[in-house]
Design a protein around this motif. Structure first.
Motif, PDB file in Angstrom:
ATOM      1  N   ARG A  74      26.992  37.298  37.784  1.00 35.35           N
ATOM      2  CA  ARG A  74      28.150  37.044  36.870  1.00 35.35           C
ATOM      3  C   ARG A  74      29.349  36.459  36.935  1.00 35.35           C
ATOM      4  O   ARG A  74      29.230  35.266  37.691  1.00 35.35           O
ATOM      5  CB  ARG A  74      29.432  38.555  37.676  1.00 35.35           C
ATOM      6  CG  ARG A  74      28.632  39.920  38.174  1.00 35.35           C
ATOM      7  CD  ARG A  74      29.683  40.942  38.647  1.00 35.35           C
ATOM      8  NE  ARG A  74      29.521  42.049  38.048  1.00 35.35           N
ATOM      9  CZ  ARG A  74      29.623  42.218  36.685  1.00 35.35           C
ATOM     10  NH1 ARG A  74      29.145  42.175  35.788  1.00 35.35           N
ATOM     11  NH2 ARG A  74      29.885  43.440  36.284  1.00 35.35           N
ATOM     12  N   LEU A  75      29.507  36.015  35.318  1.00 38.17           N
ATOM     13  CA  LEU A  75      30.335  35.379  34.722  1.00 38.17           C
ATOM     14  C   LEU A  75      31.748  35.096  35.827  1.00 38.17           C
ATOM     15  O   LEU A  75      32.449  33.511  36.283  1.00 38.17           O
ATOM     16  CB  LEU A  75      30.365  34.997  33.393  1.00 38.17           C
ATOM     17  CG  LEU A  75      29.712  35.309  32.209  1.00 38.17           C
ATOM     18  CD1 LEU A  75      29.914  35.291  31.087  1.00 38.17           C
ATOM     19  CD2 LEU A  75      28.648  33.694  32.506  1.00 38.17           C
ATOM     20  N   ARG A  76      32.141  36.341  36.050  1.00 40.94           N
ATOM     21  CA  ARG A  76      33.968  36.283  37.038  1.00 40.94           C
ATOM     22  C   ARG A  76      33.012  35.557  38.522  1.00 40.94           C
ATOM     23  O   ARG A  76      34.196  34.086  38.775  1.00 40.94           O
ATOM     24  CB  ARG A  76      34.351  37.035  37.030  1.00 40.94           C
ATOM     25  CG  ARG A  76      35.215  38.213  38.225  1.00 40.94           C
ATOM     26  CD  ARG A  76      35.602  38.896  37.797  1.00 40.94           C
ATOM     27  NE  ARG A  76      34.874  39.798  38.543  1.00 40.94           N
ATOM     28  CZ  ARG A  76      34.396  41.017  38.516  1.00 40.94           C
ATOM     29  NH1 ARG A  76      35.038  41.794  37.476  1.00 40.94           N
ATOM     30  NH2 ARG A  76      33.447  41.494  39.519  1.00 40.94           N
ATOM     31  N   ASP A  77      32.641  35.572  38.761  1.00 39.15           N
ATOM     32  CA  ASP A  77      32.030  34.399  40.094  1.00 39.15           C
ATOM     33  C   ASP A  77      31.909  33.313  39.878  1.00 39.15           C
ATOM     34  O   ASP A  77      32.707  32.583  40.871  1.00 39.15           O
ATOM     35  CB  ASP A  77      30.424  35.963  41.015  1.00 39.15           C
ATOM     36  CG  ASP A  77      31.119  37.216  41.161  1.00 39.15           C
ATOM     37  OD1 ASP A  77      32.497  37.775  41.548  1.00 39.15           O
ATOM     38  OD2 ASP A  77      29.717  37.989  41.543  1.00 39.15           O
ATOM     39  N   LEU A  78      31.272  33.122  39.070  1.00 41.33           N
ATOM     40  CA  LEU A  78      30.831  32.128  38.530  1.00 41.33           C
ATOM     41  C   LEU A  78      32.331  31.247  38.288  1.00 41.33           C
ATOM     42  O   LEU A  78      32.545  29.998  39.048  1.00 41.33           O
ATOM     43  CB  LEU A  78      30.038  31.423  37.425  1.00 41.33           C
ATOM     44  CG  LEU A  78      28.570  31.197  37.689  1.00 41.33           C
ATOM     45  CD1 LEU A  78      27.663  31.766  35.948  1.00 41.33           C
ATOM     46  CD2 LEU A  78      28.311  30.763  38.188  1.00 41.33           C
ATOM     47  N   ASN A  79      32.810  31.658  37.406  1.00 39.60           N
ATOM     48  CA  ASN A  79      34.624  30.865  37.352  1.00 39.60           C
ATOM     49  C   ASN A  79      35.141  30.937  38.477  1.00 39.60           C
ATOM     50  O   ASN A  79      35.960  29.870  38.389  1.00 39.60           O
ATOM     51  CB  ASN A  79      35.157  31.340  36.408  1.00 39.60           C
ATOM     52  CG  ASN A  79      34.523  31.620  34.475  1.00 39.60           C
ATOM     53  OD1 ASN A  79      34.063  30.490  34.394  1.00 39.60           O
ATOM     54  ND2 ASN A  79      34.650  32.261  34.230  1.00 39.60           N
ATOM     55  N   ARG A  80      34.724  31.423  39.293  1.00 39.57           N
ATOM     56  CA  ARG A  80      36.422  32.034  40.410  1.00 39.57           C
ATOM     57  C   ARG A  80      35.469  30.555  41.595  1.00 39.57           C
ATOM     58  O   ARG A  80      36.023  29.646  42.288  1.00 39.57           O
ATOM     59  CB  ARG A  80      36.202  33.498  40.929  1.00 39.57           C
ATOM     60  CG  ARG A  80      37.356  33.021  42.458  1.00 39.57           C
ATOM     61  CD  ARG A  80      37.198  34.650  43.098  1.00 39.57           C
ATOM     62  NE  ARG A  80      37.244  36.078  42.069  1.00 39.57           N
ATOM     63  CZ  ARG A  80      36.437  36.511  42.025  1.00 39.57           C
ATOM     64  NH1 ARG A  80      35.153  37.349  42.928  1.00 39.57           N
ATOM     65  NH2 ARG A  80      35.721  38.142  41.015  1.00 39.57           N
ATOM     66  N   GLU A  81      34.343  31.111  41.360  1.00 38.41           N
ATOM     67  CA  GLU A  81      33.649  29.971  42.922  1.00 38.41           C
ATOM     68  C   GLU A  81      33.892  28.917  42.265  1.00 38.41           C
ATOM     69  O   GLU A  81      33.862  27.690  43.598  1.00 38.41           O
ATOM     70  CB  GLU A  81      32.068  30.188  43.174  1.00 38.41           C
ATOM     71  CG  GLU A  81      32.662  31.877  43.823  1.00 38.41           C
ATOM     72  CD  GLU A  81      32.710  32.200  45.492  1.00 38.41           C
ATOM     73  OE1 GLU A  81      32.840  30.744  46.125  1.00 38.41           O
ATOM     74  OE2 GLU A  81      33.798  32.962  45.247  1.00 38.41           O
ATOM     75  N   LEU A  86      34.138  29.729  31.717  1.00 40.21           N
ATOM     76  CA  LEU A  86      32.537  30.455  30.920  1.00 40.21           C
ATOM     77  C   LEU A  86      33.872  31.938  30.753  1.00 40.21           C
ATOM     78  O   LEU A  86      34.748  32.432  31.392  1.00 40.21           O
ATOM     79  CB  LEU A  86      31.963  30.853  31.293  1.00 40.21           C
ATOM     80  CG  LEU A  86      30.071  29.766  31.601  1.00 40.21           C
ATOM     81  CD1 LEU A  86      29.670  30.572  33.032  1.00 40.21           C
ATOM     82  CD2 LEU A  86      30.098  29.105  30.586  1.00 40.21           C
ATOM     83  N   PRO A  87      33.736  32.071  29.258  1.00 43.70           N
ATOM     84  CA  PRO A  87      34.230  33.971  28.724  1.00 43.70           C
ATOM     85  C   PRO A  87      33.738  34.188  29.333  1.00 43.70           C
ATOM     86  O   PRO A  87      31.942  34.974  29.543  1.00 43.70           O
ATOM     87  CB  PRO A  87      34.044  33.084  27.016  1.00 43.70           C
ATOM     88  CG  PRO A  87      32.537  32.334  27.324  1.00 43.70           C
ATOM     89  CD  PRO A  87      32.945  31.246  28.496  1.00 43.70           C
ATOM     90  N   GLU A  88      35.050  35.509  30.114  1.00 40.27           N
ATOM     91  CA  GLU A  88      33.968  36.413  30.279  1.00 40.27           C
ATOM     92  C   GLU A  88      34.265  37.548  29.693  1.00 40.27           C
ATOM     93  O   GLU A  88      34.013  38.584  30.002  1.00 40.27           O
ATOM     94  CB  GLU A  88      35.149  36.634  31.457  1.00 40.27           C
ATOM     95  CG  GLU A  88      34.938  35.569  32.867  1.00 40.27           C
ATOM     96  CD  GLU A  88      35.679  35.578  34.242  1.00 40.27           C
ATOM     97  OE1 GLU A  88      36.241  37.336  34.417  1.00 40.27           O
ATOM     98  OE2 GLU A  88      35.548  34.477  34.592  1.00 40.27           O
ATOM     99  N   LEU A 114      26.120  25.540  25.180  1.00 45.72           N
ATOM    100  CA  LEU A 114      27.174  26.749  25.107  1.00 45.72           C
ATOM    101  C   LEU A 114      28.647  26.828  26.003  1.00 45.72           C
ATOM    102  O   LEU A 114      28.957  26.324  27.047  1.00 45.72           O
ATOM    103  CB  LEU A 114      26.847  27.974  25.753  1.00 45.72           C
ATOM    104  CG  LEU A 114      25.618  28.437  24.628  1.00 45.72           C
ATOM    105  CD1 LEU A 114      24.766  29.539  25.848  1.00 45.72           C
ATOM    106  CD2 LEU A 114      25.404  28.126  23.793  1.00 45.72           C
ATOM    107  N   ASP A 115      29.561  26.305  24.811  1.00 47.08           N
ATOM    108  CA  ASP A 115      31.161  25.976  25.252  1.00 47.08           C
ATOM    109  C   ASP A 115      30.993  24.877  26.072  1.00 47.08           C
ATOM    110  O   ASP A 115      31.761  25.109  27.309  1.00 47.08           O
ATOM    111  CB  ASP A 115      31.559  27.331  26.366  1.00 47.08           C
ATOM    112  CG  ASP A 115      32.313  28.074  24.773  1.00 47.08           C
ATOM    113  OD1 ASP A 115      31.838  28.120  24.123  1.00 47.08           O
ATOM    114  OD2 ASP A 115      32.861  29.012  25.598  1.00 47.08           O
ATOM    115  N   GLY A 116      30.467  23.893  25.858  1.00 49.73           N
ATOM    116  CA  GLY A 116      30.059  22.266  27.123  1.00 49.73           C
ATOM    117  C   GLY A 116      29.168  22.705  28.275  1.00 49.73           C
ATOM    118  O   GLY A 116      28.636  21.342  28.905  1.00 49.73           O
TER     119      GLY A 116
END
Length: 142
Positions: A74-81, A86-88, A114-116
């Motif tokens: 999940r993108l949310r997990d990647l962003n948090r960890e 990444l746009p969620e 994608l987004d850098g």
């Protein structure tokens, strides 16, 4: 067990708890097969990514900031960890983000920015992106 695609997750979770079934066939209003849903799918929506015992979700590839990541993370997990951005709001998973932005399923070996984030498709099973390497914007190319 056959369920409608509009069935609320909470109702399906309760059905899975009441019966021995752990998988259901999902159909639309015309009875057309749309896919399957499992108990694990619902639990991952509620609690986040569930890794199998001994199965890493992330692994360092080259020490240059590039990571090998499963497509279903999940993108949310990647962003948090990882402190990424990444746009969620576009997709729930890394693979969904890549497919949505690419407007199709990229072949193995394809490299995208994608987004850098530098993203390379490492493994694909059918229409599913299984493994990708991701280099965040601040990491040097490698």
């Amino acid at each position: 067990m056959v369920v409608s695609e509009g069935r609320p997750l909470r109702a399906q979770l309760q059905d899975f708890r009441r019966t021995p079934h752990r998988i259901a066939i999902v159909v639309d209003e015309y009875g057309t097969l749309k896919g399957i849903v499992t108990l694990e799918d619902i639990l991952e929506v509620v609690v986040g990514q569930i890794a199998e015992r001994g199965e890493p979700i992330l692994s360092d590839l080259a020490g240059n900031g590039t990571l090998e990541i499963r497509g279903d993370v999940r993108l949310r997990d990647l962003n948090r960890e990882l402190g990424w951005n990444l746009p969620e709001n576009e997709a729930a998973t890394l693979a969904g983000f890549v497919v949505g932005r690419h407007r199709g399923i990229p072949p193995v070996g394809q490299e995208l920015v994608l987004d850098g984030y530098g993203i390379r498709i490492l493994e694909r099973r059918g229409l599913r992106l299984d493994r990708l390497s991701v280099r965040p914007p601040e990491a040097p190319p490698g």
